[in-house]
Each structure stands twice: as C-alpha cells, then as structure tokens.
Design a protein around this motif. Structure first.
Motif, PDB file in Angstrom:
ATOM      1  N   ARG A 134     -29.154  -0.224 -40.144  1.00 36.30           N
ATOM      2  CA  ARG A 134     -28.188  -0.506 -39.074  1.00 36.30           C
ATOM      3  C   ARG A 134     -27.859  -2.000 -38.945  1.00 36.30           C
ATOM      4  N   THR A 135     -28.565  -2.845 -39.700  1.00 35.22           N
ATOM      5  CA  THR A 135     -28.380  -4.284 -39.576  1.00 35.22           C
ATOM      6  C   THR A 135     -26.931  -4.711 -39.806  1.00 35.22           C
ATOM      7  N   GLU A 136     -26.334  -4.260 -40.892  1.00 30.27           N
ATOM      8  CA  GLU A 136     -24.958  -4.666 -41.201  1.00 30.27           C
ATOM      9  C   GLU A 136     -23.979  -4.158 -40.150  1.00 30.27           C
ATOM     10  N   GLN A 137     -24.200  -2.957 -39.644  1.00 37.61           N
ATOM     11  CA  GLN A 137     -23.327  -2.420 -38.600  1.00 37.61           C
ATOM     12  C   GLN A 137     -23.443  -3.243 -37.323  1.00 37.61           C
ATOM     13  N   LEU A 138     -24.653  -3.661 -36.980  1.00 44.91           N
ATOM     14  CA  LEU A 138     -24.842  -4.504 -35.804  1.00 44.91           C
ATOM     15  C   LEU A 138     -24.174  -5.863 -35.999  1.00 44.91           C
ATOM     16  N   ARG A 139     -24.322  -6.426 -37.183  1.00 44.10           N
ATOM     17  CA  ARG A 139     -23.676  -7.718 -37.459  1.00 44.10           C
ATOM     18  C   ARG A 139     -22.156  -7.593 -37.367  1.00 44.10           C
ATOM     19  N   ALA A 140     -21.607  -6.464 -37.823  1.00 48.46           N
ATOM     20  CA  ALA A 140     -20.161  -6.227 -37.730  1.00 48.46           C
ATOM     21  C   ALA A 140     -19.703  -6.145 -36.275  1.00 48.46           C
ATOM     22  N   LEU A 141     -20.614  -5.761 -35.378  1.00 47.00           N
ATOM     23  CA  LEU A 141     -20.305  -5.712 -33.950  1.00 47.00           C
ATOM     24  C   LEU A 141     -20.537  -7.060 -33.263  1.00 47.00           C
ATOM     25  N   GLY A 142     -20.904  -8.083 -34.038  1.00 44.31           N
ATOM     26  CA  GLY A 142     -21.085  -9.417 -33.488  1.00 44.31           C
ATOM     27  C   GLY A 142     -22.496  -9.742 -33.049  1.00 44.31           C
ATOM     28  N   VAL A 143     -23.474  -8.933 -33.446  1.00 45.11           N
ATOM     29  CA  VAL A 143     -24.864  -9.207 -33.102  1.00 45.11           C
ATOM     30  C   VAL A 143     -25.421 -10.175 -34.151  1.00 45.11           C
ATOM     31  N   ALA A 144     -25.601 -11.420 -33.762  1.00 42.82           N
ATOM     32  CA  ALA A 144     -26.044 -12.451 -34.701  1.00 42.82           C
ATOM     33  C   ALA A 144     -27.565 -12.536 -34.797  1.00 42.82           C
ATOM     34  N   HIS A 145     -28.268 -12.051 -33.776  1.00 44.10           N
ATOM     35  CA  HIS A 145     -29.719 -12.199 -33.725  1.00 44.10           C
ATOM     36  C   HIS A 145     -30.389 -10.837 -33.689  1.00 44.10           C
ATOM     37  N   ILE A 146     -31.148 -10.529 -34.744  1.00 47.20           N
ATOM     38  CA  ILE A 146     -31.916  -9.292 -34.832  1.00 47.20           C
ATOM     39  C   ILE A 146     -33.369  -9.709 -35.055  1.00 47.20           C
ATOM     40  N   LEU A 147     -34.196  -9.488 -34.038  1.00 44.85           N
ATOM     41  CA  LEU A 147     -35.593  -9.923 -34.067  1.00 44.85           C
ATOM     42  C   LEU A 147     -36.505  -8.778 -34.496  1.00 44.85           C
ATOM     43  N   SER A 148     -37.447  -9.070 -35.376  1.00 44.59           N
ATOM     44  CA  SER A 148     -38.425  -8.074 -35.816  1.00 44.59           C
ATOM     45  C   SER A 148     -39.616  -8.078 -34.876  1.00 44.59           C
TER      46      SER A 148
END
Length: 169
Positions: A134-148
């Motif tokens: 889902r990372t690329e889909q979230l980035r396409a929605l403008g989510v720049a920060h994905i924390l593990s």
C-alpha cells in the motif's frame, strides 16, 4: 570520572561510546546534547490505530509535546471523529493495517473531505500476504511519511511537524 553514551537501534544493535578524561581536570566533560524534539503548537491530531497500546503511547507522546489529541480505534470511527471535529483537526496519524477500514481507505476518504489534510501513516506491515504493497498508493495520495512500528518518539514528532509545516500549520 568518565561518561558512557549508549545508542540502540532495533535490528542494528547498540553502540557504546566511552568518554574518558585525559586528566583529572577534564572529568567534567559532558556528552553532546541531542537536538530538541519538534514541538506542537496546540494543533489537534486525530490518531487512529486498532492496537490499544500503540494508540495510548502515540497519544501520550503527542500530548507531552504540545499537541491535543482525538483518538479512534479503526477507520469508520476515525471518519466519524473527523466529521465531528473537522475544523479543529490539523493532521491525522493513522495505522495502515486495521480491520473494517484500513489506513489506505481512510486516507482516500479523508482526501475527498479535505485534500490538503496532512496524514502520517504508521505500520508494522504494509500489506497482507498476497496483496499489493500500500506504500505507493499512500504516496500517490500525498502521504510523505510512513513510519515503521515500533517507531521512536523523535521520528513521529519530526514526521508530524514536517507534514504540518508543509501544509502551512
């Protein structure tokens, strides 16, 4: 008369740095101070996570660093809370993998309500086995920060401050 500094990183191990004085007069040396954590400015953050412990820790970190917090245990509840507090919520911190409505679906719905709402995603897993990441889909929605998960407080605070500052909050 010396100092020991310990830095630990999950999965990478620990580093021990010893500060020993060259002479007894040098024993007052102190280790370098870490940079100050970015602080909130009273903004209200919607925190969404189905894990009660993660939700509580994230809430505590934000409250202790100048933010107000509204919480939700899953995506549908988060949409209701956002609708209820829409004009007061400055950003959302959401888990990606949740039952009923996951973080991707939640972010998609929130973007329809407010396309510029800052969103920081957190996850222990970005996709169930056999499903696309889902990372690329979230980035396409403008989510720049994905924390593990588990993420340090500093990482959360820096990502949130960057997301808020980018949107002029």
């Amino acid at each position: 008369g010396g100092l020991v500094e310990v830095q630990t990183k999950v999965g990478a191990g620990s580093t021990f740095t010893l500060f020993l004085p060259a002479s007894p007069a040098a024993a007052a040396v102190s280790p370098p101070q870490p940079p100050a954590l970015p602080q909130g400015r009273g903004e209200t953050i919607l925190v969404v996570d189905d894990e009660a412990g993660v939700l509580q820790v994230t809430r505590s970190i934000l409250l202790g660093n100048g933010y107000k917090v509204v919480t939700a245990r899953e995506g549908m509840q988060a949409l209701a809370r956002y609708t209820e507090h829409r004009h007061g919520i400055s950003a959302v911190v959401t888990d990606i993998m949740m039952p009923f409505m996951d973080g991707l679906a939640l972010t998609t719905e929130l973007r329809q309500m407010n396309h510029s709402l800052p969103v920081v995603a957190t996850t222990g897993l970005t996709n169930p086995p056999g499903e696309p990441d889902r990372t690329e889909q979230l980035r396409a929605l403008g989510v720049a920060h994905i924390l593990s998960k588990p993420f340090p407080a500093e990482e959360l605070l820096r990502a949130l401050r960057a997301a808020l500052d980018k949107n002029g909050h």
